[in-house]
Scaffold this active site. Structure first.
Site, short mmCIF file in Angstrom:
data_model
loop_
_atom_site.label_atom_id
_atom_site.label_comp_id
_atom_site.label_asym_id
_atom_site.label_seq_id
_atom_site.Cartn_x
_atom_site.Cartn_y
_atom_site.Cartn_z
N ASP A 25 0.93 -0.92 0.02
CA ASP A 25 -0.15 -0.06 0.13
C ASP A 25 0.83 1.36 -0.10
O ASP A 25 1.84 1.25 0.86
CB ASP A 25 -0.91 -0.03 1.27
CG ASP A 25 -2.05 -0.95 1.16
OD1 ASP A 25 -2.31 -1.64 0.19
OD2 ASP A 25 -2.91 -0.75 2.08
N LYS A 82 -7.89 0.70 -5.20
CA LYS A 82 -9.12 0.21 -4.49
C LYS A 82 -10.54 1.09 -5.07
O LYS A 82 -10.59 2.27 -5.10
CB LYS A 82 -9.07 0.20 -3.07
CG LYS A 82 -8.06 -0.60 -2.39
CD LYS A 82 -8.12 -0.66 -0.85
CE LYS A 82 -6.88 -1.16 -0.52
NZ LYS A 82 -6.94 -2.61 -0.30
N GLY A 154 -5.16 -2.96 8.60
CA GLY A 154 -4.87 -1.70 9.50
C GLY A 154 -4.72 -2.01 11.03
O GLY A 154 -4.88 -1.31 12.02
N ARG A 166 -6.46 -20.24 7.17
CA ARG A 166 -6.64 -21.69 7.66
C ARG A 166 -8.03 -22.18 7.40
O ARG A 166 -8.43 -23.30 6.88
CB ARG A 166 -6.60 -21.68 9.20
CG ARG A 166 -5.10 -21.74 9.67
CD ARG A 166 -5.21 -22.67 11.10
NE ARG A 166 -3.95 -22.52 11.43
CZ ARG A 166 -2.97 -23.34 11.48
NH1 ARG A 166 -3.23 -24.49 10.74
NH2 ARG A 166 -1.73 -23.15 12.11
N GLY A 215 -3.20 -7.37 8.60
CA GLY A 215 -2.36 -7.35 9.82
C GLY A 215 -0.86 -7.89 9.50
O GLY A 215 -0.32 -7.91 10.45
N GLY A 236 -0.24 -3.60 3.94
CA GLY A 236 -0.80 -2.28 3.82
C GLY A 236 -0.07 -1.35 4.85
O GLY A 236 0.92 -0.76 4.58
N SER A 237 -0.72 -1.08 5.99
CA SER A 237 -0.23 -0.13 6.94
C SER A 237 1.33 -0.63 7.51
O SER A 237 1.87 0.33 8.01
CB SER A 237 -1.25 0.06 8.12
OG SER A 237 -2.41 0.10 7.45
#
Lengths: 295, 198
Positions: A25, A82, A154, A166, A215, A236-237
């Site tokens: 990102d 996005k 995030g 999983r 995450g 991302g973050s």
């Protein structure tokens, strides 16, 4: 010698080329260059990374076309962007800008709480999030050419990404173990089209590339997801909310390539400075959980 | 014959499957010892900037470059073609290639993903049958030296070229379920080159 664009093979094939890679990102051209220099296979252009969307609240929408074009001009690798779930006009705008992939993403505020975009209707390919196999197959049935497990964007907390990988993997393994005459009920239970269910049962994998997202904040997180069968990783973050983005980005790329070699992951993990602080998913009130958007 | 597919990033599995279909031993290679152990190498489709960077980070860039220069048979598709080119046009600043083919290649020459396409093309392997070719953000060859032969073109841009020991295509035969290109590489490029060495 007719040249045909936008075929299923061309759309799904593009995702095949990203395998074993990290998609990052970025919110401006400078970050995009850092990502490219670190070895990213593509960048996701967006106005705010998920951690900021979470912190600032409000409605999250498609990015400013100017910003996307600046990023396209700054790097030579693919640029994704996005669109809101169900917002087919945002998707048309992104397609007209020539983005290489559209993420119909739960990280943005949904525009339609019932329908997703009819993705077959576009030349540009789409990636969509999924928390389980049925959701993944429903998106593929609408034309998604790539799937990513959602995780909880995030947060810097990898537990939801793990849970979704999983779940998807487990449901695929279960299908492979069923008798053929049991697949009809399996399709009903998964709420997914029978033909796709049968294909997954026979091949033991999704018909499209499966990345993971949500995450992932460290090289070991990236390697963990690869070990769970992901074809690649979205971060991302986790990169640009950390102490040393350039170094962390390069480290995550290395760990994704050598996900099965703890020595490489150890080396990549040294001296990276502070990781993003993060939020435990368990502490998030249910209405603030992005993974629950989309169905 | 043992063929390695460089497995730093990209569609490695598809190339391994295509090579299996041709009846050769195929393995994914990442480490120097693995790259040393193969008779021929395939550079897969993927992101050329990522692959060349990882080859440097993991210390195999020089090894691959030298093995190619010393005549190890090599085939590259799309990103692999870029990695074999002596000259890259529209490269990322500082982007390196392994070289081995005296060609200049323009990255993403056919355009962005919305311009990616399939086409039935002629391929100069002696057969007149058209071949399904998949082009994804594909490069084309802009210049070739005398040591390079053009095997296929689209709109007069070369998209498949070879030298004595190296083969490159802008398109992805590993995605089309047709092993004609891989077979050509094994039978017409790699095997003659390896027999000569013996």
């Amino acid at each position: 010698m007719a040249e045909v664009t936008g075929t299923g093979r061309v759309k799904r094939g593009m995702a095949e080329m990203l395998k074993g890679g990290v998609i990052m990102d970025v919110v401006n051209a400078e970050q995009a260059k850092i990502a490219e220099d670190a070895g990213a296979v593509a960048v996701m252009a967006l106005e705010r990374v998920p951690a900021d969307i979470r912190a600032q609240g409000g409605v999250a929408r498609m990015s400013d076309p100017d910003m996307i074009e600046k990023i396209q001009a700054a790097v030579s690798i693919p640029v994704m962007a996005k669109a809101r779930i169900g917002h087919f006009v945002e998707a048309r705008v992104l397609e007209s800008l020539g983005v290489d992939y559209i993420d119909e993403s739960e990280v943005l505020t949904p525009a339609d709480y019932e329908n997703h975009i009819d993705k077959f209707d576009f030349t540009v390919p789409f990636v969509c999030g999924a928390t389980n196999l049925g959701e993944a197959l429903r998106r593929i049935n609408e034309g998604a050419a790539m799937i990513r497990s959602k995780g909880e964007a995030g947060t810097g907390d990898v537990s939801n990404a793990m849970q979704h990988m999983r779940k998807i993997g487990g449901e695929i393994r279960r299908l492979s173990s069923l008798r053929e005459d049991e697949l009809y009920v399996a399709a009903k239970e998964l709420q997914a089209p029978y033909d796709l269910v049968k294909e997954v049962a026979q091949t033991g994998k999704l018909p499209v590339v499966l990345f993971t997202a949500g995450g992932i904040a460290t090289p070991a997180d990236a390697a963990l997801m690869m070990s769970m069968g992901a074809d690649g990783v979205f971060i991302g973050s986790g990169i640009f909310k950390s102490g040393n983005p350039a170094q962390r980005a390069a480290a995550c790329v290395k760990a994704t390539t050598f996900w099965d070699d703890p020595k490489v992951i150890a080396d990549a993990s040294r001296g990276l400075g502070e990781a993003m602080v993060g939020i435990n998913v368990a502490d998030l009130p249910a209405p603030h959980r992005l993974a629950e958007r989309g169905w | 014959m043992k063929v390695g597919v460089l497995a730093l990033q990209g569609d490695v599995r598809e190339h391994i499957n295509s090579l299996f279909d041709c009846g050769v031993e195929a393995v994914a290679v990442r480490r120097a010892s693995e790259i040393q152990s193969v008779d021929a190498l395939v550079l897969p489709g993927g992101e050329s900037t990522t692959i060349s960077q990882l080859s440097e980070v993991f210390g195999v860039y020089q090894l691959i470059k030298e093995r190619i220069a010393s005549g190890m048979p090599v085939y590259g598709s799309c990103a692999g073609m870029i990695l074999l080119a002596e000259e890259i046009l529209d490269a990322k600043v500082g982007q390196k290639s392994f070289g081995g083919l005296e060609i200049a290649v323009r990255r993403n020459a056919f355009g962005r993903q919305i311009d990616s396409f399939e086409s039935d093309i002629e391929f100069a392997d002696g057969s007149t049958d058209l071949m399904k070719a998949v082009f994804i953000r594909a490069p084309w060859v802009e210049r070739v030296s005398d040591s390079v032969q053009i095997l296929a073109s689209v709109d007069s841009h070369p998209v498949a070229v070879r030298s004595k020991t190296a083969l490159a295509t802008s398109f992805h035969p590993e995605l089309s379920g047709d092993d004609r290109i891989h077979r050509y590489f094994i039978e017409q490029v790699a095997r003659p080159a390896l027999e000569k060495v013996k």
